[in-house]
Design a protein around this motif. Structure first.
Motif, PDB file in Angstrom:
ATOM      1  N   UNK A 181      75.929 -42.041  56.480  1.00  0.00           N
ATOM      2  CA  UNK A 181      76.479 -40.923  55.722  1.00  0.00           C
ATOM      3  C   UNK A 181      77.613 -40.207  56.441  1.00  0.00           C
ATOM      4  N   UNK A 182      77.742 -40.464  57.760  1.00  0.00           N
ATOM      5  CA  UNK A 182      78.768 -39.742  58.519  1.00  0.00           C
ATOM      6  C   UNK A 182      79.329 -40.638  59.615  1.00  0.00           C
ATOM      7  N   UNK A 183      80.611 -40.982  59.501  1.00  0.00           N
ATOM      8  CA  UNK A 183      81.286 -41.761  60.538  1.00  0.00           C
ATOM      9  C   UNK A 183      81.898 -40.785  61.536  1.00  0.00           C
ATOM     10  N   UNK A 184      81.563 -40.984  62.816  1.00  0.00           N
ATOM     11  CA  UNK A 184      81.962 -39.986  63.807  1.00  0.00           C
ATOM     12  C   UNK A 184      83.262 -40.319  64.519  1.00  0.00           C
ATOM     13  N   UNK A 185      83.971 -41.353  64.060  1.00  0.00           N
ATOM     14  CA  UNK A 185      85.205 -41.710  64.765  1.00  0.00           C
ATOM     15  C   UNK A 185      86.332 -40.734  64.468  1.00  0.00           C
ATOM     16  N   UNK A 186      86.283 -40.093  63.323  1.00  0.00           N
ATOM     17  CA  UNK A 186      87.340 -39.131  63.007  1.00  0.00           C
ATOM     18  C   UNK A 186      86.798 -38.151  61.972  1.00  0.00           C
ATOM     19  N   UNK A 187      87.257 -36.913  62.044  1.00  0.00           N
ATOM     20  CA  UNK A 187      86.738 -35.865  61.159  1.00  0.00           C
ATOM     21  C   UNK A 187      87.338 -35.924  59.764  1.00  0.00           C
ATOM     22  N   UNK A 188      88.389 -36.731  59.603  1.00  0.00           N
ATOM     23  CA  UNK A 188      89.051 -36.757  58.292  1.00  0.00           C
ATOM     24  C   UNK A 188      89.210 -38.184  57.801  1.00  0.00           C
ATOM     25  N   UNK A 189      88.298 -38.626  56.919  1.00  0.00           N
ATOM     26  CA  UNK A 189      88.324 -40.015  56.449  1.00  0.00           C
ATOM     27  C   UNK A 189      88.004 -40.099  54.953  1.00  0.00           C
ATOM     28  N   UNK A 190      88.815 -39.476  54.119  1.00  0.00           N
ATOM     29  CA  UNK A 190      88.503 -39.473  52.682  1.00  0.00           C
ATOM     30  C   UNK A 190      88.561 -40.867  52.058  1.00  0.00           C
ATOM     31  N   UNK A 191      89.131 -41.828  52.776  1.00  0.00           N
ATOM     32  CA  UNK A 191      89.271 -43.178  52.219  1.00  0.00           C
ATOM     33  C   UNK A 191      87.966 -43.978  52.270  1.00  0.00           C
ATOM     34  N   UNK A 236      80.334 -31.756  65.296  1.00  0.00           N
ATOM     35  CA  UNK A 236      80.307 -33.212  65.199  1.00  0.00           C
ATOM     36  C   UNK A 236      81.550 -33.888  65.773  1.00  0.00           C
ATOM     37  N   UNK A 237      82.663 -33.133  65.873  1.00  0.00           N
ATOM     38  CA  UNK A 237      83.935 -33.726  66.311  1.00  0.00           C
ATOM     39  C   UNK A 237      84.622 -32.791  67.307  1.00  0.00           C
ATOM     40  N   UNK A 238      85.426 -33.374  68.195  1.00  0.00           N
ATOM     41  CA  UNK A 238      86.181 -32.513  69.117  1.00  0.00           C
ATOM     42  C   UNK A 238      87.422 -31.970  68.417  1.00  0.00           C
ATOM     43  N   UNK A 239      87.898 -32.691  67.421  1.00  0.00           N
ATOM     44  CA  UNK A 239      89.064 -32.253  66.668  1.00  0.00           C
ATOM     45  C   UNK A 239      88.729 -32.297  65.178  1.00  0.00           C
TER      46      UNK A 239
END
Lengths: 430, 400
Positions: free
Chosen positions: B102-112, B183-186
């Motif tokens: 449910x949550x990919x932690x590689x980046x905070x913005x992944x609407x795709x 959840x994210x540094x940025x």
């Protein structure tokens, strides 16, 4: 919130004064737990104790303050056998077993979390340290009196003298640490470490026995061993967190070896070993959670656990494990038990008297009987209905929660600043 | 993309129809009380089902049960319940790394990120919800990222996502609040989060102006959000975050749905004025962290203010691994929400909020035959779900 607290204290003081007079609750359905429900029943309390319980013609003292409970239900205050209210802690990372650590030394007696519990009708609670250790410390049994400013105000006898709690042990995955060190990283190691602790305690107990009255021969005081000897002597009950069927059997095996008194907690696989649990005569403290899963050792948790234990003839009670489930909604547990096949009478007993037995407090709380503590709740309707509210909670003849009081209502509903110091313990418990 | 999926769905539908042609599926569901959500409840009502759809609804006697219709009776009959926001199917019940998508932690913005690429139609929790009478789910990527990915609509049936799909892309899941920086540094702060989000919307506006741009999955979905083709689902709790979402909506004009909104009671007039719907937080949400000021009276407050709302199971990192919407609605009904409004929010209200009221949410001729059967008041703790039908097929006859 602080001025609320002040107001609440003022109200409590006023109610306490009113206790010079008896209080009679009449007109409602009284559920004494130890007997059949009484329609149009009467409950009379005075000086913190129950004076009388009975039908409509029960004698009410002339000077009694009357509470009309027509259309309502009256039952004993609820007993929560496993909770983390009070913002306490427990043993630290220095070791896997901490029999000397008392959670009572860390609890905030003014914690808003106690208001959650009072709003849920809970009057007696076993507050436990967590399950991240094989033995995380001593638990504490509290009466949720309303005027607490020191932890002593909440202790069952208002004193640290005598026994005022149990001891928390755990097996299964919560107390394992991959890094090992002072912690186990397998189940076999967990059991070996617990057995070694009991053997040490037996040795300490033997030395004390052999010393007899000769103080010079007694071993040096050892806080860890003193608590463990209380366990061996059956004075201090072990509250044992365990989930899988094989971990449950390990607890029964340890109990067989060392003879301690134990309550199984959570017991997710109880349905699978209900007969073994019943044969051992060991009670279970179980939880209702709305859906399965969450971690591997609880994937077989079922709401049918209560029914399986009842069928097998094993005693059980419910607990909140607050914050795992919400103290305000504790009564749901009984209703979901009934939904899954528990008898109505047993479900209500599992919220009250059964829990009292598991805390060695059945002589004081858990049922409405003359001579017992005047701990009771007034419900707006049937205790098993979703539409029912806890309207009032009384501890030892003093009203500690009143939903009709606008200052206290948010303890039941929530809202802005209802719980200033609420802390979630979700990650480390259950 | 959506068209492609529609084609798959249609193919699945054609196969289903072919099966139906071989074996006509006709049922009569009779209830001591039938909550149609299409007029007053019917005492001793009948729902006729033919070939996956509701054929006719009415009082027994006025509606004749044709020969050959298999009759099932229950105390209470309702439309299948709608869980207006879930992560079930992406977040599994084992709660192990391999079943938590449910949550990919590689980046905070992944609407795709598409929801259908991760949905497990056979997940235990899908079965669990289905057997309790939940027939439609708005599910997908979870809260906790600035944009965690897309959400979709499914029925709780089918062995593959294609069989379950109702709408492959319903919304993009945005979150504002402290949980994102946890959840994210940025972004590392809430104001940085807003700056990042505004920048992304500005980029999408520029992208939309270009003629034949190089394809960019992120910009395409953001363009869909800007154009109102898919919803912007904003999980927000604090009043500040609710106001930030409303401010963003005014700046960029997307189709906003507030989710969670546990401090909505503090800014209720603003929400009302903005005419945005609310997928209300679970009534039994723990009153801590960002939801510290949650009230069990929230659904009642929304109802009183005429704000469209629906119930959700939400997301729990631990337990309960899913909530059950009628349990949440029951507690809401105990805290000021009229029972009729609670039942409506579980069914037609949810369908309206999700824009699928032409297909589900009420028992009306022509709609999908999604029906739940109970042995008592569906909101009551001690009531069991005793049967569930989806698309005109019995998917559960268990007692739950």
């Amino acid at each position: 919130m602080k001025h609320y607290l002040f107001l609440a204290l003022a109200l409590v003081a006023a109610t306490a004064q009113a206790q010079d007079r008896p209080v009679a609750v009449r007109g409602g359905t009284v559920i004494p737990i130890t007997g059949e429900p009484i329609q149009n029943g009467v409950l009379v309390v005075h000086n913190g104790k129950i004076l009388a319980v009975g039908g409509a013609n029960t004698a009410i003292p002339r000077n009694a303050t009357i509470i009309d409970a027509t259309g309502k239900f009256v039952m004993p205050g609820l007993v929560d056998t496993h909770s983390h209210v009070g913002n306490g802690d427990g043993g630290d990372g220095s070791a896997a077993q901490h029999p000397d650590v008392r959670i009572a030394d860390a609890i905030n007696p003014r914690s808003d979390t106690f208001n959650k519990a009072r709003a849920g009708g809970i009057t007696t609670v076993n507050v436990m340290p967590g399950s991240g250790h094989l033995l995380s410390g001593q638990t504490v049994y509290l009466k949720l009196r309303g005027d607490a400013t020191r932890i002593e105000d909440l202790l069952i006898n208002r004193t640290f003298d005598g026994i005022y709690g149990g001891i928390k042990m755990a097996n299964g995955t919560n107390s394992l640490r991959a890094s090992g060190g002072t912690f186990p990283n397998t189940r076999g190691r967990s059991a070996a470490m617990q057995r070694q602790l009991f053997l040490r305690a037996q040795e300490y107990q033997r030395k004390i026995r052999e010393a007899g009255d000769d103080a010079s021969k007694r071993p040096a005081r050892d806080l860890q061993m003193e608590a463990m000897v209380e366990v061996l002597e059956g004075k201090r009950i072990v509250h044992y967190h365990t989930h899988t069927h094989y971990d449950i059997l390990t607890v029964l095996r340890l109990r067989e070896e060392f003879g301690f008194r134990v309550v199984l907690h959570h017991v997710s696989d109880a349905w699978a070993v209900a007969d073994e649990i019943a044969a051992a005569g060991v009670p279970s403290s179980i939880i209702h959670i709305d859906s399965p899963g969450g971690k591997l050792e609880t994937i077989h948790l079922t709401p049918e656990n209560g029914a399986a234990l009842e069928r097998a003839g094993a005693d059980f009670a419910y607990h909140t494990d607050d914050g795992i489930t919400d103290s305000r909604l504790f009564l749901r547990s009984a209703a979901f038990g009934v939904r899954a096949g528990v008898s109505r009478a047993k479900a209500l007993e599992a919220m009250t008297l059964a829990g009292a037995r598991m805390l060695d407090m059945a002589d004081r709380v858990g049922s409405l009987e003359p001579g017992k503590d005047a701990d009771f709740i007034i419900l707006s309707g049937d205790p098993l209905s979703v539409y029912t509210h806890v309207e009032q909670t009384w501890v030892e003849g003093v009203k500690v929660f009143d939903r009709a009081n606008p200052e206290q209502r948010p303890y039941a509903t929530g809202g802005l600043n209802a719980f200033d110091d609420a802390v979630l313990h979700v990650a480390c418990e259950h | 993309m959506k068209q492609y999926l529609n084609r798959i769905w249609m193919t699945a539908g054609l196969i289903a129809l072919a099966t139906v042609a071989v074996q006509a599926q006709t049922y009569a569901v009779r209830g001591e009380i039938v909550y149609t959500m299409d007029g007053e409840p019917i005492r001793d009502g009948v729902v006729l089902v033919k070939d996956g759809k509701i054929e006719r609804v009415g009082a027994y006697g006025r509606v004749r049960i044709p020969d050959g219709y298999e009759v099932t009776s229950a105390k209470v009959v309702t439309p299948g319940f709608i869980d207006a926001h879930s992560v079930v199917g992406l977040a599994g019940y084992l709660n192990q790394p391999h079943d938590q998508d449910q949550l990919d932690r590689s980046s905070a913005f992944q609407p795709e990120l598409r929801a259908l690429d991760a949905y497990n139609a056979r997940e235990e929790l899908v079965v669990f919800l289905r057997e309790h009478g939940v027939t439609t789910l708005h599910t997908g990527h979870g809260p906790g990222a600035l944009a965690s990915g897309q959400t979709m609509l499914v029925k709780t049936t089918g062995e593959t996502v294609n069989e379950a799909l109702v709408d492959s892309v319903w919304g993009v899941a945005f979150t504002l609040g402290r949980s994102v920086s946890g959840n994210y540094t940025n972004p590392g702060s809430r104001s940085r989060a807003m700056a990042m989000l505004r920048t992304e919307f500005l980029k999408a506006q520029e992208y939309a102006k270009k003629e034949n741009p190089a394809r960019d999955l992120r910009m395409e979905i953001m363009g869909d959000v800007l154009a109102g083709r898919v919803k912007a689902v904003f999980t927000v709790h604090g009043a500040t975050e609710i106001q930030s979402a409303l401010r963003l909506q005014r700046e960029f004009g997307f189709d906003l749905v507030l989710d969670g909104a546990s401090e909505a009671h503090l800014v209720i007039d603003e929400i009302k004025a903005a005419r945005v719907p609310v997928i209300v937080h679970p009534t039994m949400i723990r009153p801590g962290g960002e939801a510290a000021n949650a009230t069990m009276e929230m659904a009642a407050i929304l109802h009183r203010n005429g704000i469209p709302f629906a119930f959700q199971s939400g997301f729990e990192g631990y337990v309960p691994k899913t909530r059950v919407v009628q349990f949440e609605a029951g507690v809401a009904a105990a805290n000021g929400l009229p029972v009729a409004a609670a039942l409506r929010a579980l069914t037609l209200g949810g369908a309206e909020l999700l824009g699928i009221a032409d297909r589900v949410g009420s028992l009306r001729a022509g709609k999908d035959a999604d029906i739940a059967l109970f042995d008592g008041d569906p909101l009551e703790y001690t009531t069991h779900t005793v049967g569930v039908m989806i698309n005109g097929r019995w998917v559960s006859t268990a007692t739950r």
